[in-house]
Motif scaffolding. Structure first.
Motif, mmCIF file in Angstrom:
data_model
loop_
_atom_site.group_PDB
_atom_site.id
_atom_site.type_symbol
_atom_site.label_atom_id
_atom_site.label_comp_id
_atom_site.label_asym_id
_atom_site.label_seq_id
_atom_site.Cartn_x
_atom_site.Cartn_y
_atom_site.Cartn_z
ATOM 1 N N GLY A 81 0.733 -1.378 0.127
ATOM 2 C CA GLY A 81 -0.048 -0.051 -0.044
ATOM 3 C C GLY A 81 0.935 1.274 -0.190
ATOM 4 O O GLY A 81 0.924 2.186 -0.933
ATOM 5 N N SER A 82 1.492 1.528 1.003
ATOM 6 C CA SER A 82 2.475 2.525 1.140
ATOM 7 C C SER A 82 3.707 2.584 0.538
ATOM 8 O O SER A 82 4.181 3.757 -0.008
ATOM 9 C CB SER A 82 2.722 3.220 2.784
ATOM 10 O OG SER A 82 3.522 2.147 3.163
ATOM 11 N N GLY A 83 4.100 1.245 0.590
ATOM 12 C CA GLY A 83 5.578 1.077 -0.534
ATOM 13 C C GLY A 83 6.884 1.416 0.336
ATOM 14 O O GLY A 83 7.819 1.300 -0.347
ATOM 15 N N ASP A 84 6.547 1.881 1.637
ATOM 16 C CA ASP A 84 7.747 2.391 2.385
ATOM 17 C C ASP A 84 8.399 1.076 3.006
ATOM 18 O O ASP A 84 7.773 -0.107 3.421
ATOM 19 C CB ASP A 84 7.563 3.517 3.478
ATOM 20 C CG ASP A 84 6.667 2.863 4.490
ATOM 21 O OD1 ASP A 84 5.648 2.110 4.088
ATOM 22 O OD2 ASP A 84 6.672 3.397 5.598
ATOM 23 N N VAL A 85 9.840 1.120 2.957
ATOM 24 C CA VAL A 85 10.558 -0.102 3.698
ATOM 25 C C VAL A 85 10.699 0.375 5.049
ATOM 26 O O VAL A 85 11.237 1.333 5.513
ATOM 27 C CB VAL A 85 12.012 -0.225 3.058
ATOM 28 C CG1 VAL A 85 12.871 -1.222 3.726
ATOM 29 C CG2 VAL A 85 11.587 -0.614 1.364
ATOM 30 N N VAL A 86 10.472 -0.810 5.978
ATOM 31 C CA VAL A 86 10.425 -0.411 7.473
ATOM 32 C C VAL A 86 11.544 -1.294 7.845
ATOM 33 O O VAL A 86 11.707 -1.268 9.163
ATOM 34 C CB VAL A 86 9.071 -0.517 7.921
ATOM 35 C CG1 VAL A 86 8.056 0.443 7.585
ATOM 36 C CG2 VAL A 86 8.532 -1.929 7.790
ATOM 37 N N GLY A 87 12.063 -2.325 7.356
ATOM 38 C CA GLY A 87 13.304 -3.106 7.740
ATOM 39 C C GLY A 87 13.722 -4.050 7.001
ATOM 40 O O GLY A 87 13.594 -4.020 5.920
ATOM 41 N N TYR A 88 14.228 -5.234 7.547
ATOM 42 C CA TYR A 88 14.586 -6.439 6.845
ATOM 43 C C TYR A 88 14.263 -7.652 7.437
ATOM 44 O O TYR A 88 14.296 -7.454 8.645
ATOM 45 C CB TYR A 88 15.936 -6.292 6.415
ATOM 46 C CG TYR A 88 17.107 -6.413 7.481
ATOM 47 C CD1 TYR A 88 17.306 -7.584 8.152
ATOM 48 C CD2 TYR A 88 17.557 -5.258 7.947
ATOM 49 C CE1 TYR A 88 18.221 -7.680 9.100
ATOM 50 C CE2 TYR A 88 18.566 -5.252 9.004
ATOM 51 C CZ TYR A 88 18.724 -6.490 9.688
ATOM 52 O OH TYR A 88 19.668 -6.551 10.724
ATOM 53 N N CYS A 89 14.296 -8.582 6.660
ATOM 54 C CA CYS A 89 14.163 -10.072 7.665
ATOM 55 C C CYS A 89 14.800 -10.821 6.540
ATOM 56 O O CYS A 89 14.454 -10.925 5.247
ATOM 57 C CB CYS A 89 12.603 -10.421 7.869
ATOM 58 S SG CYS A 89 12.448 -11.862 9.048
ATOM 59 N N GLY A 90 15.126 -12.008 7.029
ATOM 60 C CA GLY A 90 15.876 -13.079 6.295
ATOM 61 C C GLY A 90 16.814 -13.990 6.886
ATOM 62 O O GLY A 90 16.809 -14.320 8.214
ATOM 63 N N LEU A 91 17.478 -14.625 6.165
ATOM 64 C CA LEU A 91 18.558 -15.808 6.640
ATOM 65 C C LEU A 91 19.886 -15.458 6.172
ATOM 66 O O LEU A 91 20.144 -14.954 5.111
ATOM 67 C CB LEU A 91 18.218 -16.994 5.923
ATOM 68 C CG LEU A 91 16.884 -17.593 5.993
ATOM 69 C CD1 LEU A 91 16.449 -18.911 5.117
ATOM 70 C CD2 LEU A 91 16.428 -17.985 7.635
ATOM 71 N N ILE A 92 20.607 -15.379 7.242
ATOM 72 C CA ILE A 92 22.234 -15.328 6.971
ATOM 73 C C ILE A 92 23.039 -16.463 7.171
ATOM 74 O O ILE A 92 22.406 -17.446 8.003
ATOM 75 C CB ILE A 92 22.800 -14.137 7.848
ATOM 76 C CG1 ILE A 92 22.519 -14.268 9.405
ATOM 77 C CG2 ILE A 92 22.096 -13.004 7.355
ATOM 78 C CD1 ILE A 92 23.043 -13.264 10.098
ATOM 79 N N ALA A 93 24.279 -16.578 6.781
ATOM 80 C CA ALA A 93 25.026 -17.793 7.217
ATOM 81 C C ALA A 93 25.125 -17.906 8.562
ATOM 82 O O ALA A 93 25.699 -16.909 9.373
ATOM 83 C CB ALA A 93 26.209 -17.652 6.327
ATOM 84 N N ASN A 94 25.272 -19.181 9.169
ATOM 85 C CA ASN A 94 25.400 -19.060 10.842
ATOM 86 C C ASN A 94 26.944 -19.351 10.823
ATOM 87 O O ASN A 94 27.597 -20.411 10.487
ATOM 88 C CB ASN A 94 24.793 -20.495 11.038
ATOM 89 C CG ASN A 94 24.850 -20.747 12.372
ATOM 90 O OD1 ASN A 94 25.703 -20.179 13.341
ATOM 91 N ND2 ASN A 94 24.088 -21.853 12.766
ATOM 92 N N THR A 95 27.602 -18.278 11.479
ATOM 93 C CA THR A 95 28.905 -18.269 11.845
ATOM 94 C C THR A 95 29.032 -18.813 13.178
ATOM 95 O O THR A 95 30.334 -18.922 13.558
ATOM 96 C CB THR A 95 29.433 -16.885 11.903
ATOM 97 O OG1 THR A 95 28.715 -16.171 12.823
ATOM 98 C CG2 THR A 95 29.260 -16.210 10.413
#
Length: 179
Positions: A81-95
């Motif tokens: 709707g607004s198209g604004d980005v409010v952050g992130y979420c995802g998967l990263i390599a496990n160090t």
């Protein structure tokens, strides 16, 4: 040796209120805003340094270098709707452990806190992880980050008992979830 003849499709996940998709270079200022908003207890390498780094230009370079497909990525969380980005979420390599068990990572701008976006985005990422063949995910969080611990509890993550003691920045807790 020949390269692939077609590109893999970009990773895009959809929830009721969010699109999770690759970052755009034009959104570097959003990432820098998250860096600027971070709690002062966050370790210095994850905050803006005295020289002002990372700069927007640094972040633009990181975005250009990101893979736009595959099962390891930090996806921009865009409100529908607004198209604004409010952050992130995802998967990263496990160090911290197994290569085939990535880590769930998320962060939101302060103005988006308390609205359920982190839980909503993370649920979509858990589904993506399962579809990608992962059987267990990890999460690390500072003991003082009660809000993030609450999100992880809603998602079914459990503390593993592993703790990295850190008097300066707060103990780092290790949580895991079987998919």
């Amino acid at each position: 040796m020949e390269g692939p003849t077609s590109r893999e499709p970009e990773t895009v996940l959809e929830t009721d209120r969010l699109l999770l998709r690759p970052w755009r270079v034009s959104e570097a200022a959003v990432q820098r805003e998250m860096w600027a908003e971070r709690d002062p207890r966050v370790p210095p390498h994850r905050r803006i340094d005295p020289q002002g780094r990372p700069t927007i230009e640094d972040i633009e370079g990181w975005i250009r270098g990101q893979s736009r497909s595959g099962s390891l990525a930090l996806l921009a969380a865009e409100r529908k709707g607004s198209g604004d980005v409010v952050g992130y979420c995802g998967l990263i390599a496990n160090t911290h452990g197994q290569d085939d068990e990535p880590e769930l990572a998320y962060e939101l701008l302060r103005r988006a806190w308390g609205q359920g976006y982190a839980t909503e985005a993370a649920r979509a990422v858990l589904g993506w992880a399962h579809e990608s063949g992962y059987r267990r995910l990890w999460a690390t969080v500072r003991a003082w980050n009660v809000a993030s611990l609450g999100v992880l509890a809603k998602l079914g993550f459990a503390e593993t008992g592993r703790v990295e003691r850190d008097e300066a920045h707060g103990d780092l807790l290790f949580l895991a979830k079987r998919l």
